[in-house]
Write an enzyme that holds these catalytic residues in place. Structure first.
Site, PDB file in Angstrom:
ATOM      1  N   ILE A  76      12.727   0.352  21.180  1.00 10.70           N
ATOM      2  CA  ILE A  76      12.040   1.365  20.869  1.00 10.70           C
ATOM      3  C   ILE A  76      12.947   2.432  21.276  1.00 10.70           C
ATOM      4  O   ILE A  76      13.625   3.838  21.530  1.00 10.70           O
ATOM      5  CB  ILE A  76      10.915   1.863  20.654  1.00 10.70           C
ATOM      6  CG1 ILE A  76      10.642   1.108  18.733  1.00 10.70           C
ATOM      7  CG2 ILE A  76      10.540   3.070  19.703  1.00 10.70           C
ATOM      8  CD1 ILE A  76       9.189   0.942  18.549  1.00 10.70           C
ATOM      9  N   GLY A  81       4.814  -0.643  22.137  1.00  5.60           N
ATOM     10  CA  GLY A  81       5.015  -1.714  22.061  1.00  5.60           C
ATOM     11  C   GLY A  81       4.439  -1.201  20.719  1.00  5.60           C
ATOM     12  O   GLY A  81       4.012  -0.073  20.521  1.00  5.60           O
ATOM     13  N   MET A  87       8.421  -9.668  17.993  1.00  2.00           N
ATOM     14  CA  MET A  87       8.745  -8.160  16.585  1.00  2.00           C
ATOM     15  C   MET A  87       9.473  -7.792  15.772  1.00  2.00           C
ATOM     16  O   MET A  87      10.345  -7.510  16.376  1.00  2.00           O
ATOM     17  CB  MET A  87       7.287  -7.317  17.120  1.00  2.00           C
ATOM     18  CG  MET A  87       6.457  -7.742  17.080  1.00  2.00           C
ATOM     19  SD  MET A  87       4.799  -6.393  17.595  1.00  2.00           S
ATOM     20  CE  MET A  87       3.286  -6.721  17.053  1.00  2.00           C
ATOM     21  N   LEU A  88      10.909  -9.300  15.298  1.00  2.00           N
ATOM     22  CA  LEU A  88      11.634  -8.677  14.976  1.00  2.00           C
ATOM     23  C   LEU A  88      11.900  -8.572  13.253  1.00  2.00           C
ATOM     24  O   LEU A  88      11.269  -9.903  13.367  1.00  2.00           O
ATOM     25  CB  LEU A  88      12.678  -8.918  15.720  1.00  2.00           C
ATOM     26  CG  LEU A  88      12.933  -8.858  16.902  1.00  2.00           C
ATOM     27  CD1 LEU A  88      13.512 -10.587  17.838  1.00  2.00           C
ATOM     28  CD2 LEU A  88      13.586  -7.907  17.227  1.00  2.00           C
ATOM     29  N   HIS A 108      42.764 -13.621  18.693  1.00  3.12           N
ATOM     30  CA  HIS A 108      43.332 -12.247  19.076  1.00  3.12           C
ATOM     31  C   HIS A 108      43.638 -11.165  18.720  1.00  3.12           C
ATOM     32  O   HIS A 108      44.347 -11.306  17.502  1.00  3.12           O
ATOM     33  CB  HIS A 108      44.085 -12.879  20.241  1.00  3.12           C
ATOM     34  CG  HIS A 108      45.068 -12.340  21.072  1.00  3.12           C
ATOM     35  ND1 HIS A 108      44.355 -11.636  22.045  1.00  3.12           N
ATOM     36  CD2 HIS A 108      45.910 -11.054  20.756  1.00  3.12           C
ATOM     37  CE1 HIS A 108      45.127 -10.958  22.679  1.00  3.12           C
ATOM     38  NE2 HIS A 108      45.732 -10.198  22.673  1.00  3.12           N
ATOM     39  N   ASP A 162       5.327  -9.589  11.951  1.00  2.03           N
ATOM     40  CA  ASP A 162       4.342  -8.886  13.311  1.00  2.03           C
ATOM     41  C   ASP A 162       2.925  -8.491  13.306  1.00  2.03           C
ATOM     42  O   ASP A 162       3.137  -9.262  14.081  1.00  2.03           O
ATOM     43  CB  ASP A 162       4.828  -7.381  12.827  1.00  2.03           C
ATOM     44  CG  ASP A 162       6.127  -7.443  12.920  1.00  2.03           C
ATOM     45  OD1 ASP A 162       7.452  -7.502  13.397  1.00  2.03           O
ATOM     46  OD2 ASP A 162       6.694  -5.590  13.290  1.00  2.03           O
ATOM     47  N   GLU A 168      16.214   3.018  22.435  1.00  2.73           N
ATOM     48  CA  GLU A 168      17.147   2.622  21.519  1.00  2.73           C
ATOM     49  C   GLU A 168      17.423   4.429  20.891  1.00  2.73           C
ATOM     50  O   GLU A 168      17.659   6.102  20.813  1.00  2.73           O
ATOM     51  CB  GLU A 168      16.904   2.425  20.105  1.00  2.73           C
ATOM     52  CG  GLU A 168      17.464   1.325  19.984  1.00  2.73           C
ATOM     53  CD  GLU A 168      16.960   0.268  19.284  1.00  2.73           C
ATOM     54  OE1 GLU A 168      17.842  -1.184  18.751  1.00  2.73           O
ATOM     55  OE2 GLU A 168      16.364   0.786  17.983  1.00  2.73           O
ATOM     56  N   LYS A 206       0.329  -1.173   0.258  1.00  4.45           N
ATOM     57  CA  LYS A 206      -0.243  -0.349   0.178  1.00  4.45           C
ATOM     58  C   LYS A 206       1.037   1.726  -0.095  1.00  4.45           C
ATOM     59  O   LYS A 206       1.035   2.173  -0.303  1.00  4.45           O
ATOM     60  CB  LYS A 206      -0.909  -0.108   1.656  1.00  4.45           C
ATOM     61  CG  LYS A 206      -0.312  -0.016   1.930  1.00  4.45           C
ATOM     62  CD  LYS A 206      -0.878   0.343   3.337  1.00  4.45           C
ATOM     63  CE  LYS A 206      -0.595   0.276   5.114  1.00  4.45           C
ATOM     64  NZ  LYS A 206       0.039   0.614   5.169  1.00  4.45           N
ATOM     65  N   GLY A 211      11.227  -0.093  26.691  1.00  4.44           N
ATOM     66  CA  GLY A 211      11.944  -1.072  25.898  1.00  4.44           C
ATOM     67  C   GLY A 211      12.770  -0.763  24.606  1.00  4.44           C
ATOM     68  O   GLY A 211      13.336   0.284  24.841  1.00  4.44           O
TER      69      GLY A 211
END
Ligand code: FAD
Ligand code: NAI
Length: 467
Positions: A185, A273, A320-321, A446, A314, A188, A34, A183
């Site tokens: 969002i 959410g 929801m990833l 290393h 989702d 971040e 859409k 959460g």
């Protein structure tokens, strides 16, 4: 009228990946979208733009606070927010064009418009001018994703009271940002705007940040974020936001009830959410069952209650990833093509792209305790990792949880620089059913941060070398 083997409704990471895999398997496939561009929430207003701003704002922060310690004198860095937004938009543009290219390359037909299931095997596409066309298909995959969850009494105008979508396009740095929800969002985008100069306060309903993540991780992470300047009000909720004045006035109440206080802010970010997006799809009329949270109900093969109609991403249950949606897209395409598509839900990594990053895969300690599983813990701090020390990036740790009887790795949790990349090793190990001993005996280069993963695996058997 065209006849397809498969029509996918929605071109997010679930939908476009499903369409490409189906086309690879020889199915005549179409995607209905859409929006003007492909890629869904993830590419347009989610993963990609947020990571662009997280990357740019982190470099800005380092230029201001870390460069001088390494002998790089650049003076006080100056923010050009419009240019930073342009950098982000160009990144998004490149990614959505990449999806358009891939769909074309795989000969997937694309239709711009709102898709609606008119009946099993029939998808109506209504274009911008309201003109509708009907497409015939053997199978339908619903991949319509999710939308922002709203709070009663708080109107999102995407200018001053914003969702993540508005928070990705602010045209000036707010003096004070109030975030509702600690959460992914909230943390971040709260980090982005804090780094760019905003005072940030996060109001969270529960008594902890990042619900669902390992408690040990969350406790240390909250302390780190507080040191960076983010303030938290836990066990609290925002009951209303008064937008009538020049500054917003948020009514903040204890979650358990009690006296409210007013917190003023210039921008409020609602990050409580996301909800499945299934409006206008004709699901009820077609008889497609939804659960009490509006998610499309599917079986282990992503089949809905109506034969020939499947759902992924989702819009169905689960984290929801984007990568979960992608893997489901591949699996359902393979199932429709007669193969044995499968997603292992026990090994889905989860990453928070803050500084430091948080990454986890598998079970948390709380989940293992609740399930009565006995386990050993191996933990290794980045303060003891040579590369982290020399890079001045010593915050955080790697924690490995292994079955007490079999030593099988059950969960890995990382707070630290580049945790999102490091967790891939743990995911591969777990997919192969590895024991902590397997990781401990695997040679790690290393000096790398990933040596901390090896050391945490050694620590499961109480024999780490560098601690
Ligand atoms: P979506 O990406 O939501 O795509 C669904 C598509 O369907 C949309 O393009 C929509 O326009 C279209 N559509 C809906 N209804 C119709 C219809 N009737 N007709 C036609 N088209 C329709 N996940 C991560 O893994 N990592 C991250 O770093 C990350 N960061 C995020 C940051 C933010 C700010 C947000 C909001 C989300 C983030 N996510 C992240 C989550 C991730 O974006 C979603 O999990 C992912 O996009 C879900 O993919 P999907 O294909 O199911 O749905
Ligand atoms: P979330 O579910 O991660 O966090 C919402 C937070 O809001 C929770 O801590 C919850 O307790 C709190 N909350 C709920 N109602 C509240 C209220 N009334 N007052 C105060 N706090 C309240 O949701 P978020 O952050 O909005 O993200 C949505 C989805 O997008 C997540 O499921 C996540 O998986 C995905 N996402 C993933 C990212 C990643 O993988 N890095 C980045 C961003 C989003």
């Amino acid at each position: 009228m065209a006849t397809y083997d498969l029509i996918v409704i929605g071109s997010g990471p679930g939908g476009y990946v499903c369409a490409i895999r189906a086309a690879q398997l020889g199915l005549r496939t179409a995607v209905v979208e859409k929006d003007k561009t492909f890629g869904g929430t993830c590419l347009n207003v989610g993963c990609i733009p947020s990571k662009a701003l997280l990357h740019a704002s982190e470099l800005y922060e380092q230029a201001g606070h870390v460069f001088a310690k390494m002998g790089i004198q650049v003076g006080g860095p100056k923010l050009d927010l419009a240019a930073m937004m342009k950098f982000k938009d160009e990144g998004v543009d490149g990614n959505v064009k990449g999806v358009a290219f891939l769909l074309k390359k795989n000969k997937v037909d694309t239709f711009e418009g709102i898709g609606r299931i008119a009946a099993p095997g029939k998808v109506e596409v209504k274009g911008a001018g309201g003109k509708a066309q009907m497409l015939d298909t053997k199978s339908i995959v619903i991949a319509t994703g999710s939308d922002v969850a709203r709070l009663a009494g708080i109107t999102i105008d995407e200018k001053r009271v914003v969702s993540s979508t508005g928070a990705l396009v602010l045209d000036k740095v707010p003096a004070k940002l109030l975030v509702i929800g600690a959460g992914v969002i909230g943390l971040e985008l709260g980090s982005v705007w804090r780094r760019l100069g905003a005072q940030v306060i996060v109001v969270e309903f529960l008594d902890r940040i990042l619900p669902g993540m390992d408690n040990d991780v969350c406790r240390q992470f909250q302390r780190i974020l507080e040191k960076q300047g983010i303030a938290f009000k836990l066990s609290s909720k925002v009951a209303a936001v008064d937008a009538s004045g020049s500054r917003l006035k948020a009514k903040v109440e204890p979650a358990a009830g009690g006296a409210a206080e007013t917190v003023e802010a210039d921008v409020v970010l609602v990050a409580v959410g996301r909800v499945p997006y299934s409006t206008g799809l004709g699901l009820d009329e077609a008889g497609v069952k939804k659960d009490n949270r509006g998610r499309v109900v599917v079986d282990r093969h992503f089949a809905t209650s109506v034969p020939g109609i499947y759902a992924i991403g989702d819009v169905i249950a689960g984290p929801m990833l984007a990568h979960k949606a992608e893997d489901e897209g591949v699996a359902v395409a393979e199932i429709i093509a007669g193969q044995a598509g499968h997603v292992n839900y026990d090994v889905i990594p989860n990453v928070v792209y803050t500084y430091p990053e948080i990454a986890s895969v598998g079970k948390s300690e709380e989940e293992l305790k609740a399930a009565g599983v006995t386990y050993n813990v191996g933990k290794f701090p980045f303060t003891a990792n040579g590369r982290a020390k020399v890079n001045l990036q010593t915050e955080g740790f790697v924690k490995i949880l292994a079955d007490a009887k079999t030593d099988r790795v059950l969960g890995v949790h990382i707070v630290g620089p580049d945790a999102g990349n490091m967790i891939a090793e743990a995911a591969v190990a777990m997919e192969f059913g590895a024991a902590a001993e397997d990781i401990a005996r695997t040679c790690h280069a290393h000096p790398t941060l990933s040596e901390a993963v090896k050391e945490a695996a050694l620590a499961v058997g109480k024999r780490s070398i560098h601690m």
